[in-house]
Design an enzyme around this catalytic site. Structure first.
Site, PDB file in Angstrom:
ATOM      1  N   ARG B 239       0.873  -1.180   0.000  1.00  0.00           N
ATOM      2  CA  ARG B 239       0.000   0.000   0.000  1.00  0.00           C
ATOM      3  C   ARG B 239       0.903   1.219   0.000  1.00  0.00           C
ATOM      4  NH1 ARG B 239       0.386   1.774   5.279  1.00  0.00           N
ATOM      5  NH2 ARG B 239       0.098   0.144   6.830  1.00  0.00           N
ATOM      6  N   HIS B 243      -2.132   3.538   6.327  1.00  0.00           N
ATOM      7  CA  HIS B 243      -3.083   2.455   6.642  1.00  0.00           C
ATOM      8  C   HIS B 243      -4.510   2.975   6.539  1.00  0.00           C
ATOM      9  CE1 HIS B 243      -5.149  -0.776   8.662  1.00  0.00           C
ATOM     10  NE2 HIS B 243      -5.613   0.082   9.539  1.00  0.00           N
ATOM     11  N   TYR B 252       6.863   4.371  10.834  1.00  0.00           N
ATOM     12  CA  TYR B 252       7.313   2.978  10.818  1.00  0.00           C
ATOM     13  C   TYR B 252       7.911   2.495   9.510  1.00  0.00           C
ATOM     14  CZ  TYR B 252       2.528   2.516   9.007  1.00  0.00           C
ATOM     15  OH  TYR B 252       1.374   2.669   8.301  1.00  0.00           O
TER      16      TYR B 252
HETATM   17  C1  LIG Z   1      -9.850  -8.117  15.392  1.00  0.00           C
HETATM   18  C2  LIG Z   1      -9.236  -6.811  15.045  1.00  0.00           C
HETATM   19  N1  LIG Z   1      -8.147  -6.399  15.691  1.00  0.00           N
HETATM   20  C3  LIG Z   1      -7.580  -5.215  15.411  1.00  0.00           C
HETATM   21  C4  LIG Z   1      -8.115  -4.401  14.461  1.00  0.00           C
HETATM   22  C5  LIG Z   1      -7.493  -3.042  14.178  1.00  0.00           C
HETATM   23  N2  LIG Z   1      -6.850  -3.102  12.861  1.00  0.00           N
HETATM   24  C6  LIG Z   1      -7.477  -2.648  11.765  1.00  0.00           C
HETATM   25  S1  LIG Z   1      -6.635  -2.939  10.398  1.00  0.00           S
HETATM   26  C7  LIG Z   1      -5.361  -3.651  11.233  1.00  0.00           C
HETATM   27  C8  LIG Z   1      -4.194  -4.197  10.483  1.00  0.00           C
HETATM   28  C9  LIG Z   1      -4.614  -5.190   9.464  1.00  0.00           C
HETATM   29  O1  LIG Z   1      -3.529  -5.616   8.708  1.00  0.00           O
HETATM   30  P1  LIG Z   1      -3.664  -6.609   7.490  1.00  0.00           P
HETATM   31  O2  LIG Z   1      -4.515  -7.781   7.878  1.00  0.00           O
HETATM   32  O3  LIG Z   1      -2.319  -6.897   6.987  1.00  0.00           O
HETATM   33  O4  LIG Z   1      -4.518  -5.820   6.404  1.00  0.00           O
HETATM   34  P2  LIG Z   1      -4.220  -4.384   5.740  1.00  0.00           P
HETATM   35  O5  LIG Z   1      -4.803  -3.357   6.648  1.00  0.00           O
HETATM   36  O6  LIG Z   1      -2.760  -4.255   5.558  1.00  0.00           O
HETATM   37  O7  LIG Z   1      -4.970  -4.383   4.459  1.00  0.00           O
HETATM   38  C10 LIG Z   1      -5.625  -3.638  12.596  1.00  0.00           C
HETATM   39  C11 LIG Z   1      -4.710  -4.147  13.631  1.00  0.00           C
HETATM   40  C12 LIG Z   1      -9.269  -4.858  13.807  1.00  0.00           C
HETATM   41  N3  LIG Z   1      -9.871  -4.143  12.842  1.00  0.00           N
HETATM   42  N4  LIG Z   1      -9.801  -6.060  14.105  1.00  0.00           N
END
Ligand SMILES: Cc1ncc(C[n+]2csc(CCOP(=O)(O)OP(=O)(O)O)c2C)c(N)n1
Lengths: 326, 345
Positions: B239, B243, B252
């Protein structure tokens, strides 16, 4: 003394305790390098190292389970659930494991961990980030549930929570993170975990609230005094498990009327429990029924309508008027 | 490294598909950039940009058939639009409107999963439903690299392996879960290799190469539809942006990282190929951009034309039928909101 926001006070409490006690560990998703999505742990990894302040993989059940294992070996873990809406993922480790470990092992093992988590509405967050889920834990024997309403309490309560010998759910209302500043001593101090705080004195009506609703209730109380010359006593509960019923009863004996203001949905939560306990301990001192001002029993709404759903001071004031009229 | 160093036009993909891959990717990018600007201007709420991941979302979804299911995360609104969710619904969703959750009846898209990885067991359930009913329908569940740490990911893969159901788990491995880099998320080199533990096929593709993604998903769909069971596809991507609009990636990661990925941009690469095959030129590009800008503008206008939210909606879909208890609460809230400034009550 320094002026601090609540999120700075949380950071400062963690800093003080990490510095004081080597067994304190701080971890969770994005808490290390990034310093937390709200900056609550900013700078702590740089200061205390990656062994004591660290990022975990993305797994809430794993985070709390790890904390339980560490706690049972004498560490004092402060684990973060990034948003309390995601606590469901960790439900067994909190309610099934941490809460009953002392009981199941006749005190041989205990889980003195702290689960810190941002929660609460009114910030236009995306879905599922803003629920007030404390009621789930008010129902869970073995847990404490602490909810500060201001920077001073946040620091003192968090330090008490870390030092407490039982698991503590420590909920930080997102709306309060940066909206107020207060004098906060730089050094360590504690605020007792089970003592409610009378934040406004009054003789006519007892108002019980916690978290962000303390401020809504205070605003309504000022308005009530202005409009009708009626003085509400506002109690900031600080802890919703256990509930400091003595402070409430002392107030009700003076005012004879009470109302609970709660951001969580109406039924079966902290408000219901408070009212039940008032009935048990002070019913003959009441001149009318104890009411609650809350959102309805519906799913936490989408951001654009959350302000209509969460009680505001005008709605709380109407609640006061109603309690006084019955 | 040139990811789409295809000198010859592929013979296994029609011109229509090639052009669709391209125009849909550009559509998502135009939409995405507008959304970031709208968020900055306070016209929508917090928003998770997808720029950089267009090939993953477009090529995977275009390789599905209309009857197949898209099971998205919060970042996969691009895939949702490709599969038929109206653009204005996506805008309304990120602007905190219940209307944004509406999915047209003939569009097989599941609701956006907010809690990480919770959608993956749903995808397995959808696929199991198709198998039980004997219908030819595949479910494709998206997830991020971070999601591979959640129990739900492992449970979903295991179920899929045990039940041998027509499901595809599609990982957009953009290397970060908010601030946590891939190497801190897992000790394996890839996500794809985790599939082996569940008896599921695992493949890894270049997520910046639309054709490679398209072919991998097409083949997984064919296998699933033929009773060949589940596949895990890991697409390596990045990306470019934050985020979400509340995140600051400079905390980071080094900005040079994004620059390096931009050099392998999926849109630029496919455009070069299309031009070299005589399928695209500057004029077509200008026309496309104009058309897309006005499509987005029209969708934004529809979002902004919504009146204030109707408080009755708070109660509408909580239960099949409203209990007397909730009916009383609805009346009470209506009465409360009567003198509320700004509502149309
Ligand atoms: C169960 C849960 N824990 C924490 C979060 C907060 N959170 C939102 S996105 C994220 C990171 C997700 O990373 P990834 O699965 O790699 O997907 P990306 O955002 O990179 O598309 C976190 C920790 C959440 N939405 N759901």
């Amino acid at each position: 003394m320094a002026q601090m926001t609540m999120v700075q006070a949380v950071n400062n409490a963690l800093d003080v305790e990490l510095g004081r006690d080597k067994s304190v560990l701080v971890f969770g998703e994005d808490v290390g390098q990034n310093g937390g999505v709200f900056r609550a742990t900013d700078g702590l990894q740089a200061k205390y190292g990656k062994d004591r302040v660290f990022d975990t993989p993305l797994a809430e059940s794993g985070i709390i389970g790890l904390a339980n294992g560490l706690a049972m070996q004498g560490f004092r873990p402060v684990a973060e659930i990034q948003f309390f809406g995601f606590v469901f993922e960790a439900m067994d480790e909190i309610a099934g494991q941490a809460a009953r470990m002392r009981f199941r092992t006749n005190g041989r093992y205990t889980c003195p961990l702290v689960v810190r988590s941002p929660f609460g509405g009114g910030n236009k967050t995306p879905e599922m980030h803003a629920d007030s889920l404390e009621g789930l834990f008010v129902q869970t024997p073995g847990l404490r549930v602490v909810i500060p309403s201001n920077p001073y309490d946040a620091k003192g309560l968090l330090i008490s929570a870390i030092r407490d010998n039982d698991p503590v759910i420590f909920l930080e209302h997102m709306k309060l993170y940066r909206s107020l500043r207060a004098e906060v001593p730089e050094e360590a101090y504690t605020v007792p975990l089970d003592k409610a705080n009378v934040v406004r004195e009054g003789r006519d009506l007892t108002v019980i609230a916690y978290g962000a609703m303390v401020h809504t209730a205070l605003k309504a109380a000022e308005e009530l005094a202005k409009q009708r010359g009626v003085q509400a006593e506002v109690i900031d509960l600080r802890s919703v498990n256990p509930i400091d019923i003595e402070t409430i009863v002392t107030s009700v004996k003076k005012t004879h009327r009470a109302v609970v203001v709660q951001e969580a949905q109406r039924s079966a939560g902290a408000a219901a429990e408070i009212i039940a306990q008032i009935n048990e301990h002070a019913i003959y001192h009441l001149e009318g029924p104890v009411l609650r001002v809350t959102p309805p029993d519906t799913v936490y709404p989408f951001a654009q309508i959350e302000d209509e759903w969460i009680p505001d001071s005008a709605q709380v004031l109407r609640g006061f008027d109603k309690v006084l009229s019955l | 490294m040139a990811d789409t160093a295809m000198l010859r036009k592929p013979s296994d993909v029609t011109d229509d598909v090639l052009l669709n891959l391209y125009t849909e990717m550009v559509r998502l990018r135009v939409f995405d950039r507008r959304c970031v600007r709208l968020q900055r201007a306070g016209r929508i709420g917090t928003y998770p940009p997808l720029e950089g991941q267009e090939a993953c979302q477009v090529a995977s979804t275009l390789a599905l058939r209309r009857q197949d299911f898209v099971v998205p995360t919060y970042r996969d609104y691009g895939a949702m639009m490709v599969h038929g969710v109206p653009m204005e619904h996506i805008l309304m969703y990120w602007n905190g409107r219940a209307e944004g959750c509406e999915i047209p009846d003939d569009v097989n898209v599941f609701p956006i999963a907010v809690p990480i990885a919770t959608q993956l067991p749903h995808a397995a359930g959808l696929a199991w439903a198709a198998k039980l009913r004997g219908i030819d329908q595949v479910a494709l569940g998206f997830f991020g690299d971070g999601a591979s740490s959640e129990g739900d990911f492992h449970e979903a893969l295991n179920f899929a392996g045990v039940f041998q159901i027509p499901v595809i788990f599609f990982c957009e491995n953009n290397q970060y879960a908010i601030s946590v880099p891939f190497r801190r998320q897992t000790a394996t080199q890839t996500i794809a290799e985790k599939a082996a533990a569940y008896g599921v096929r695992g493949v890894r593709v270049n997520g910046q190469d639309a054709l490679e993604v398209y072919r991998a998903v097409r083949s997984a769909v064919e296998q699933a539809a033929a009773g060949g069971g589940p596949t895990l596809i890991e697409a390596l991507t990045y990306r470019y942006g934050a985020h979400t609009t509340s995140d600051d990636p400079s905390k980071y990661r080094d900005p040079s990282e994004a620059d390096a990925w931009r050099e392998r941009d999926p849109i630029v690469q496919l455009r070069q190929s299309l031009v070299s095959w005589g399928l695209w030129d500057d004029e077509a590009e200008t026309e496309l951009l104009e058309r897309l800008e006005s499509e987005v503008t029209a969708a934004v206008a529809r979002m902004e034309a919504l009146g204030p939210p109707n408080p009755d909606h708070l109660f509408d879909c909580v239960y099949a039928e409203l209990s007397p208890h909730l009916e009383r609460q609805r009346r009470a809230l209506r009465a409360e909101l009567k003198d509320w400034e700004g509502t149309d009550q």
